[in-house]
Structure formats: structure tokens, C-alpha cells
Design an enzyme around this catalytic site. Structure first.
Site, PDB file in Angstrom:
ATOM      1  N   HIS A 132       2.558  -6.989  -0.475  1.00  0.00           N
ATOM      2  CA  HIS A 132       2.120  -5.653  -0.043  1.00  0.00           C
ATOM      3  C   HIS A 132       0.788  -5.642   0.692  1.00  0.00           C
ATOM      4  O   HIS A 132       0.243  -4.575   0.955  1.00  0.00           O
ATOM      5  CB  HIS A 132       1.990  -4.711  -1.246  1.00  0.00           C
TER       6      HIS A 132
ATOM      7  N   LYS B 266      -5.754   9.616   0.539  1.00  0.00           N
ATOM      8  CA  LYS B 266      -5.323   8.271   0.158  1.00  0.00           C
ATOM      9  C   LYS B 266      -6.491   7.629  -0.557  1.00  0.00           C
ATOM     10  O   LYS B 266      -7.600   8.193  -0.553  1.00  0.00           O
ATOM     11  CB  LYS B 266      -4.907   7.430   1.373  1.00  0.00           C
ATOM     12  N   ARG B 267      -6.280   6.451  -1.178  1.00  0.00           N
ATOM     13  CA  ARG B 267      -7.402   5.773  -1.819  1.00  0.00           C
ATOM     14  C   ARG B 267      -8.532   5.582  -0.810  1.00  0.00           C
ATOM     15  O   ARG B 267      -8.290   5.367   0.388  1.00  0.00           O
ATOM     16  CB  ARG B 267      -6.942   4.416  -2.383  1.00  0.00           C
TER      17      ARG B 267
ATOM     18  N   LYS C 204      -9.330   1.785   5.390  1.00  0.00           N
ATOM     19  CA  LYS C 204      -8.603   3.026   5.720  1.00  0.00           C
ATOM     20  C   LYS C 204      -9.479   3.980   6.562  1.00  0.00           C
ATOM     21  O   LYS C 204      -9.010   4.985   7.067  1.00  0.00           O
ATOM     22  CB  LYS C 204      -8.148   3.722   4.449  1.00  0.00           C
TER      23      LYS C 204
ATOM     24  N   THR D  76       2.769   4.840   2.944  1.00  0.00           N
ATOM     25  CA  THR D  76       3.970   5.615   2.632  1.00  0.00           C
ATOM     26  C   THR D  76       3.682   7.107   2.720  1.00  0.00           C
ATOM     27  O   THR D  76       4.588   7.905   2.948  1.00  0.00           O
ATOM     28  CB  THR D  76       4.518   5.274   1.227  1.00  0.00           C
TER      29      THR D  76
ATOM     30  N   LYS E 254       5.670  10.691   4.196  1.00  0.00           N
ATOM     31  CA  LYS E 254       5.781  11.972   3.468  1.00  0.00           C
ATOM     32  C   LYS E 254       5.324  13.139   4.337  1.00  0.00           C
ATOM     33  O   LYS E 254       5.971  14.194   4.379  1.00  0.00           O
ATOM     34  CB  LYS E 254       4.965  11.907   2.168  1.00  0.00           C
TER      35      LYS E 254
HETATM   36  C1  26Q Z   1      -4.672  -7.221  -8.510  1.00  0.00           C
HETATM   37  C2  26Q Z   1      -5.297  -8.050  -9.421  1.00  0.00           C
HETATM   38  C3  26Q Z   1      -6.157  -7.538 -10.366  1.00  0.00           C
HETATM   39  C4  26Q Z   1      -6.379  -6.169 -10.407  1.00  0.00           C
HETATM   40  C5  26Q Z   1      -5.746  -5.335  -9.508  1.00  0.00           C
HETATM   41  C6  26Q Z   1      -4.892  -5.856  -8.555  1.00  0.00           C
HETATM   42  C7  26Q Z   1      -4.217  -4.944  -7.598  1.00  0.00           C
HETATM   43  C8  26Q Z   1      -3.712  -3.731  -8.040  1.00  0.00           C
HETATM   44  C9  26Q Z   1      -3.085  -2.863  -7.157  1.00  0.00           C
HETATM   45  C10 26Q Z   1      -4.061  -5.275  -6.264  1.00  0.00           C
HETATM   46  C11 26Q Z   1      -3.430  -4.398  -5.382  1.00  0.00           C
HETATM   47  C12 26Q Z   1      -2.925  -3.192  -5.825  1.00  0.00           C
HETATM   48  C13 26Q Z   1      -2.254  -2.219  -4.967  1.00  0.00           C
HETATM   49  C14 26Q Z   1      -1.848  -2.432  -3.746  1.00  0.00           C
HETATM   50  C15 26Q Z   1      -1.183  -1.400  -2.944  1.00  0.00           C
HETATM   51  O1  26Q Z   1      -1.004  -0.272  -3.386  1.00  0.00           O
HETATM   52  N1  26Q Z   1      -0.778  -1.731  -1.721  1.00  0.00           N
HETATM   53  C16 26Q Z   1      -0.106  -0.768  -0.870  1.00  0.00           C
HETATM   54  O2  26Q Z   1       1.295  -0.894  -1.059  1.00  0.00           O
HETATM   55  C17 26Q Z   1       2.003   0.117  -0.351  1.00  0.00           C
HETATM   56  C18 26Q Z   1       3.455  -0.007  -0.718  1.00  0.00           C
HETATM   57  O3  26Q Z   1       4.015  -1.121  -0.115  1.00  0.00           O
HETATM   58  C19 26Q Z   1       1.747   0.004   1.134  1.00  0.00           C
HETATM   59  O4  26Q Z   1       2.389   1.089   1.758  1.00  0.00           O
HETATM   60  C20 26Q Z   1       0.255   0.037   1.429  1.00  0.00           C
HETATM   61  O5  26Q Z   1       0.038  -0.223   2.792  1.00  0.00           O
HETATM   62  C21 26Q Z   1      -0.462  -1.007   0.588  1.00  0.00           C
HETATM   63  O6  26Q Z   1      -1.858  -0.907   0.771  1.00  0.00           O
END
Ligand code: 26Q
Length: 775
Positions: A302, A492-493, A498, A603, A607
């Protein structure tokens, strides 16, 4: 009747961002009107009851919400599959804004119970951490076995969250694990001396599923996070294997019964865990076991951001999971031997693909392990798939990632539920609601795009949704905004890539322009409400400063009467799924303006467009494919291309580029204290000047404000705008999560729809099969 024991997919994810369930459940049953009437007769408004429910916020953002949409689609498409995740006691924190700064409040969402879960008291498994290893000889076969014992053993208890499919008897399920001390644990049996230690052990067990890590696209290397990841994997595999064994099939049939999808690298330890179970506990040969493993797993990446890639110190993994580290070394060695055989002497290649990164400390690269142990790897949008194929995973000969995998969203939640009036208008024109399970049907709206009457009805719905949001803003923030203004939204976050920073800088630019206008010119200006929302990771200092800057600009601009309400700025606190359902249907324009090549897909862009909102965006992620589907005339693209980003960054690092003058003036005004104490924003502004402007704000700034100007002009032509808005919704078929999930089913999982028979006896029978009960 359910075919006996079909192949199933298991979607393993550390996050499921479900939001609320009541509205969704009523709509799935097609019973919302009945319930609304019933509660109305009792003197309650259904909207008020719906608002009482707390969000299940077991996720950070995109990746977690995607998992929730995918289970919705599995159920609605009658595909056999479950989600597996963790039942965090504290979900995503609640965001409060105090003096313009973000503060975090714990989200103890289970406070008053959760009616949407079924505790499965009969489903518990033990999970081991730490401990030691020794060899043991089987007295009968004489074979030597590796034994892992001792350490900490905690129990995983299952809670099921049923996910109803739309207009089908199929129920999806998400099984969430909760940690607790293992069953042999009994406080009363401890004598005085051990009491304290016993309490500590109990706390340590409960800790595992206590909190969701609130980091999005940023890896934190905490031992507790790694424990969570293994806890999910260990409990889930025991459950899957228990179900498999009931079918009494030989192990070689496992990949024909089970597909496991890894939602990013977070559950990658499932790969060495399955290998460990097969070799150490089921006594299969290594090669036979490895063949089963690699035919079972598939992995979705991702992100390409280096700081988001999971790298764990080998010593930490070895300490927590000693046997797994041995197995990972072996998996890696056999893999490297194969590479070496195919490319003799190419040592650089070995360094690139190894799951172990040499250095101090030595690190385990989860992405490499996930690729080595999976039969298919995929990205989440066309550009992203291309980028991981040519950068992150370029050295993996095994990487057969399909070019065309693109995320999707559920039309049930993101149109029908979030935008009931638009849903109704569409259904009335198309003569039914079939579009809700077949978005191709929306294409018929293209014929109505220039129909004046339909345009008016369409824009009336938009106005109604904007009034609802304006009411929310007034009630919660006391800010008055006009629903006739252009609603320009970025939710968004909060993250540097971003570029909410670039957005607020452009707002300041616009503010300066408005202030410099003659009264007659000001009268002609398009009124605009710029709305922000999103959470920053608690430790992300720069992201938190962006929120502070937005708040400060909001305070200044909103109270400046001289610009005659032509510009308002709003920061909506605590953006979450339920708030998204209010915000998204109310947008005229939404912004998806990541530096090209950094947003894997996005995503929320889908929406907004599905709800007839236009996009202002960069040539990045799924924006590109949205543009292809809805037509270039209906999307506002600007900015540099992904292929040029590396060169531009190099240019910046070499100090060759000067900041554009439009931006200079803005930065200067912030530095001089136009938005509060000079100095407060220095670290943020320095990312553009002293830093190398890694996200290329300066490079894209002029093109960005030029596009905004174009949009403000175009908004004056109501009919033209309405036609674009209708065409947006009409051409979004590709972005239904039903389409995505069917592609996974066909091309990766090899599973087929399996509708449940609709007689009560048959349903009961099927439920018994699914829930492992004797029939
Ligand atoms: C990893 C290790 C330790 C702690 C946290 C994490 C961690 C947690 C969440 C790393 C990444 C995430 C989240 C990533 C994320 O939300 N990515 C998004 O995924 C969407 C769905 O595919 C995409 O549309 C977005 O572009 C992407 O940023």
C-alpha cells in the site's frame, strides 16, 4: 445449499475501520423505512438514534477502511471469505483542538458495550512469545524435532462482527482477537511473593490488544506492535487450520481450500508461522511445507514511502520469536541460493532482495519476506503498481504483480447510506436501485447530464447536503458558512506528502488577493469555504504544526469583514468515518494533491467523485484512473509528473531552484506574524527553505493557484458545473469495491460465488457449517 467446504479467502489486516453499523444493517436488509416508521411512532427520530452509535474506529485511514469495504463486497457478491483482525480496546484516538493545537483523547469505544459483536467463548487459542528452543528426538521415528517452549503464553479470544451483504442472505464475518491471560492463570493461586508478578503478567497479556497504533504511513519499531502482529497471525492460523482439518483432506489440499491475503506487510509473520506449524508440528518436509505456504499467501503493498516500510531489528525478532527467526533465516538462505543459481556472481542483486538488511542493527525487511513467501504481489492503483514494479520490487524475479489492480469503495456505504437523497434521485431516474450492486448501471445518467430539470434536481440534493454540513459547522464550531459558496474540501490524515500545507498556503495567497481587490472586483469574486479535516500522528510534530497554522488562518480570515465573506476557512475536528459520511456528499471540489508518486491510490477521491464532487488533484494514485473514466474535462489536474520528481528533488538539493515569488510573499507574511507569534511556524516554513522542499510545494505552487482560479471561474456557470458533477457519478463503475473484489477472487484467490440458499432450514444448515457446529 452451500457447496460443502468451498475454498475461502481470509483477509488478514491489523485494521478494520468499520464506522457505525446500525444504518448499514437496516439498509442491507432493505428495512430502514420500516424501522424509521416504528421508532417514529415511538417518538424518536431515526437520525438521532443513528447518531448515538459510536464509531468502531479500529483503523488509521485508507488501508483500514479498504478492508471494511472489501468485507462488505465479499458478502454482497456472495464470495466465501472472512476478515481477521484485532479487537483493540482503544481505537483511533479522538482529536480535540485546543488553542489551535491537536490534542488526543483515548477512544474507549467499548465503554457501553458493543451490540454488533458476538463473543465466541468457545473459540480461544494460546499464543506464545519469547521462550527457548531445543531439539527433541521422536522415540518412534528417531527424527529430530525443533521444540519451542517456555516464555509467555497468552490467550486469544474470538469476537465475531457479522457484516451483512446487500440484498442477499450471505453474511460476511470479521473475526477479531482479544488478548487475555491464558486459562491456567489464576491470581488466587499465587502466594504473596508471586502476587505482584502475577498481576504484571496479567496486565502484559491484556496489553497486547489494548491500543491501535495511531501511525499512518509511518512505521514505529515498538516491541508491542510486533507482538500485536504475531498475535493476530498465530491465533488466525490456528483457527484456519482447525477449520481445514475438519474437512479431513491431506495437507497438499490446503492451498485449494485456503487463500490468505496480507493487507500490507503487517501480518507477514503468517508466512514463517505457517511454515513452522507445518514443519515442527505437522512434521512435513521443508520443501513440501514451503510449496504449500507459497501457494497460500498473496500480498498487497500500500505504499512506496520509505519511512512506512516495516523493518524490524533482527535481535528484537529473535528475542520475541526465536523459532521464527531461525525459519526466516532458512527461508531467506534457500531463496538467495536460488537467485544465485539463476544470476551467478551478482552479489548486488543478493543484497537488494535479501529479507535481511545488513547493518547495525541488522534488520528484517518485511516487504522482502512477504514477496518471497507469496504467489502474487499487487499494488493498489495502476501508477502505484508500476512504481513498485520498477522501484521497490524491481529486483524480484518472482514478482508477478499484475499491472492492473485498483482499489474500490462500497457504493452501499458511500452513496446509498451517506447520501440518501442522491441515491433516491438516481433510483427514481433509473427505475430502480440495481446500480447499488452494478455501478455500470449509473452510466445511464450520462444521458441526463445536460437535462436542465435533472440538473436542478441534482444540484438541489447537493445544496441540501451542503446545508447539512453548514449546520454541523455552525453547531460545532460556531462558524457561519453560506451553502451558496463553493465548498472546497480536503479531509484525510495530515501528512507532509499529502500537502495540506500547500493548501493552506494557497488559502493565504487567496486571502491576500481578496484584500487587495477593488470593491467592484470583490463583489464579482466567487465565495469559497475551504474545509480541512484529519488527524496527525501524535508524535508527528510538523503535521501538528500544519493543523495549528490552519486554525490560525481560520481565526484571522473568518473574522475579517473587509473580504465580505468571500473566503471562510474551517478545520473540522475529529475526522472519522461517520463525519466523512456527512462531509463527502457536500463537496463541490475536493483536493487530492499529494506530490506525484507518493499517494499509492487514495480512496476518498473515489468517494467524492461518486457523490458528484469534482476533483482538484495531482497526477497521482487513483486520480489518474478516475480522470480516464470520467473524462479529462471533468477533473482538474495540475503539477509535475511522478517521472520527473527525482530530478526535481536533485535540483533542489543542489540548491539550484529559487522559491516562486507568489509563495515567497505568503511565507514572508507567516514569518512576520500575520497568523500569530512570529517563530511559532518557523520549523514548518523551514521545510521549504532551509530544508530541500522534499514534497515539491514550491515547484507545484503556481500551477496549483492557477487551477484554483480556473475552478472559481467555472463555478459561476451553474449548468456547466452540474453537467460535470452528473458525469462524475455516472462514470465511476470501475471504482466499486465489488469490481475490485471480483478481480482478486478471479486472479488471485481462485474462489467463486457461493450464494446461500434462502430457505430458513438451509440458512440454518449453512450457518452451522460456517460456525463449525455439528449439522
Ligand atoms: C506499520 C508499522 C508499525 C506501526 C504502524 C504501521 C502502519 C500502519 C498503518 C503503516 C501504514 C499504515 C497505513 C497505511 C495506509 O493507510 N495506506 C493507504 O492505503 C490506502 C488503501 O490502499 C491507499 O489508498 C493510500 O494511498 C495509502 O496511503
Amino acid at each position: 445449499m452451500l457447496p460443502k467446504n468451498p475454498k475461502r479467502v481470509y483477509y488478514l489486516s491489523m485494521e478494520f475501520l468499520l464506522g457505525r453499523s446500525l444504518d448499514n444493517a437496516m439498509l442491507a436488509l432493505g428495512m430502514k423505512n420500516v424501522y424509521s416508521k416504528g421508532t417514529g411512532d415511538l417518538g424518536f427520530r431515526m437520525e438521532d438514534l443513528i447518531d448515538e452509535e459510536r464509531d468502531a474506529a479500529l483503523g488509521n485511514g485508507g488501508l483500514g477502511r479498504l478492508a471494511a469495504c472489501y468485507v462488505d463486497s465479499l458478502a454482497s457478491c456472495d464470495l466465501p471469505g472472512w476478515g481477521y483482525g484485532l479487537r483493540y480496546n482503544y481505537g483511533m484516538f479522538q482529536q480535540r483542538i485546543v488553542d489551535g493545537y491537536q490534542t488526543e483523547v483515548p477512544d474507549y469505544w467499548l465503554n457501553s458495550g458493543n451490540p454488533w459483536e458476538l463473543p465466541r467463548v468457545d473459540k480461544t487459542y494460546n499464543v506464545r512469545f519469547f521462550g527457548g528452543l531445543h531439539d527433541e528426538k521422536d522415540p518412534e521415528t528417531g527424527k529430530v524435532k525443533r521444540v519451542w517452549d517456555g516464555g509467555q503464553v497468552v490467550q486469544a479470544a474470538a469476537y465475531d462482527v457479522p457484516i451483512p451483504g446487500y440484498d442477499t442472505t450471505t453474511m460476511g464475518n470479521i473475526r477479531l482477537w482479544s488478548s487475555r491471560p491464558n486459562s491456567s492463570f489464576d491470581l488466587s493461586s499465587f502466594n504473596e511473593g508471586n502476587y505482584n508478578q502475577a498481576v504484571e503478567e496479567k496486565k502484559s497479556a491484556e496489553n497486547i490488544t489494548s491500543i491501535l497504533y495511531p501511525n499512518d504511513n509511518h512505521m514505529v519499531g515498538k516491541e508491542l506492535r510486533l507482538k500485536q502482529e504475531y498475535f493476530l497471525v498465530a491465533a488466525t492460523l490456528q483457527d484456519i487450520i482447525y477449520r481445514f482439518k475438519k474437512g479431513k483432506k491431506p495437507w497438499c489440499e490446503f492451498p485449494n481450500q485456503v487463500a490468505i491475503q496480507l493487507n500490507d506487510t503487517h501480518p507477514t509473520l503468517a508466512i514463517p508461522e505457517l511454515q513452522r506449524i507445518l514443519v515442527d508440528e505437522e512434521c512435513l518436509d521443508w520443501d513440501e511445507a514451503w510449496d504449500i505456504v507459497t501457494r497460500t499467501f498473496a500480498f498487497t503493498n500500500h505504499t512506496v514511502l520509505p519511512e512506512a516500510l516495516e523493518r524490524w531489528p533482527v535481535d528484537l525478532v529473535k528475542h520475541l520469536l526465536p523459532r521464527h527467526m531461525e525459519i526466516i533465516y532458512a527461508i531467506n538462505l534457500f531463496f538467495l541460493q536460488k537467485v544465485e543459481k539463476q544470476f551467478p556472481g551478482d552479489r548486488d542483486l543478493l543484497v537488494q532482495v535479501s529479507a535481511i538488511e545488513e547493518g547495525s542493527p541488522q534488520c528484517l525487511r518485511m516487504a522482502s519476506l512477504a514477496v518471497i513467501g507469496s504467489h502474487t504481489v499487487n499494488g493498489v492503483a495502476a501508477l502505484h503498481s508500476h512504481l513498485i514494479r520498477t522501484t521497490l520490487f524491481q529486483h524480484f524475479i518472482r514478482y508477478y504483480g499484475e499491472e492492473k489492480f485498483t482499489n474500490g469503495i462500497s457504493p452501499r456505504r458511500w452513496l446509498h447510506q451517506a447520501n440518501p437523497n442522491l441515491s433516491q434521485l438516481i433510483s427514481s431516474k433509473l427505475g430502480g436501485i440495481e446500480w447499488i450492486k452494478d455501478m455500470e448501471k449509473l452510466r445511464a445518467l450520462n444521458d441526463l447530464a445536460t437535462d436542465k430539470e435533472f440538473q436542478e434536481a441534482w444540484m438541489d440534493v447537493k445544496l441540501h447536503n451542503k446545508m447539512r454540513l453548514a449546520g454541523y459547522i455552525k453547531n460545532n464550531l460556531g462558524i457561519e458558512v453560506s451553502p451558496d459558496a463553493l465548498f472546497d474540501i480536503q479531509v484525510k490524515r495530515i501528512h507532509e506528502y499529502k500537502r495540506q500545507f500547500m493548501n493552506i498556503l494557497s488559502v493565504i495567497h487567496r486571502y491576500h488577493e481578496l484584500k487587495a481587490m477593488e470593491p467592484s472586483e470583490l463583489d464579482e469574486a466567487t465565495p469559497r469555504v475551504v474545509i480541512f479535516g484529519g488527524k496527525a500522528a501524535p508524535g508527528y510534530y510538523i503535521a501538528k504544526l500544519v493543523i495549528k497554522l490552519i486554525s490560525s488562518v481560520s481565526a484571522k480570515v473568518n473574522s475579517d469583514c473587509s473580504i465580505k465573506n468571500k473566503l471562510k476557512v474551517v478545520f473540522l475536528p475529529d475526522y472519522n468515518v461517520s463525519l466523512a459520511e456527512v462531509i463527502i456528499p457536500a463537496s463541490d471540489i475536493s483536493q487530492h494533491i499529494s506530490t506525484a508518486g507518493t499517494e499509492a491510490s487514495g480512496t476518498s477521491n473515489m468517494k467524492f467523485v461518486l457523490n458528484g464532487g469534482l476533483i482538484l488533484g495531482t497526477v497521482d494514485g487513483a486520480n489518474i484512473e478516475i480522470g480516464e473514466e470520467i473524462g479529462k474535462d471533468n477533473i482538474f489536474f495540475f503539477g509535475v509528473l511522478a517521472q520527473d520528481v527525482e530530478d526535481l528533488r536533485h535540483h533542489n538539493r543542489m540548491g539550484k531552484s529559487a522559491m516562486v515569488s507568489s509563495l515567497c510573499a505568503v511565507v514572508q507574511s507567516v514569518r512576520e506574524g500575520e497568523y500569530g507569534t512570529p517563530g511559532v511556524f518557523a520549523p514548518l516554513l523551514d521545510t521549504l527553505t532551509i530544508g530541500t522542499d522534499y514534497y515539491l510545494v514550491s515547484v507545484d505552487f503556481d500551477a496549483y493557484i492557477e487551477k484554483q482560479r480556473e475552478i472559481e471561474e467555472l463555478y459561476k456557470d451553474k449548468s456547466c458545473w452540474a453537467a460535470k458533477s452528473i458525469r462524475c457519478t455516472a462514470n465511476m463503475a470501475k471504482f466499486s469495491s465489488d469490481r475490485s473484489i471480483r478481480e482478486y477472487a478471479e486472479r488471485i484467490w481462485n474462489i467463486e460465488p457461493c450464494p446461500l440458499a434462502a430457505t430458513p432450514e438451509a440458512i440454518l444448515n449453512d450457518i452451522n457449517i460456517i460456525y463449525d457446529k455439528k449439522v
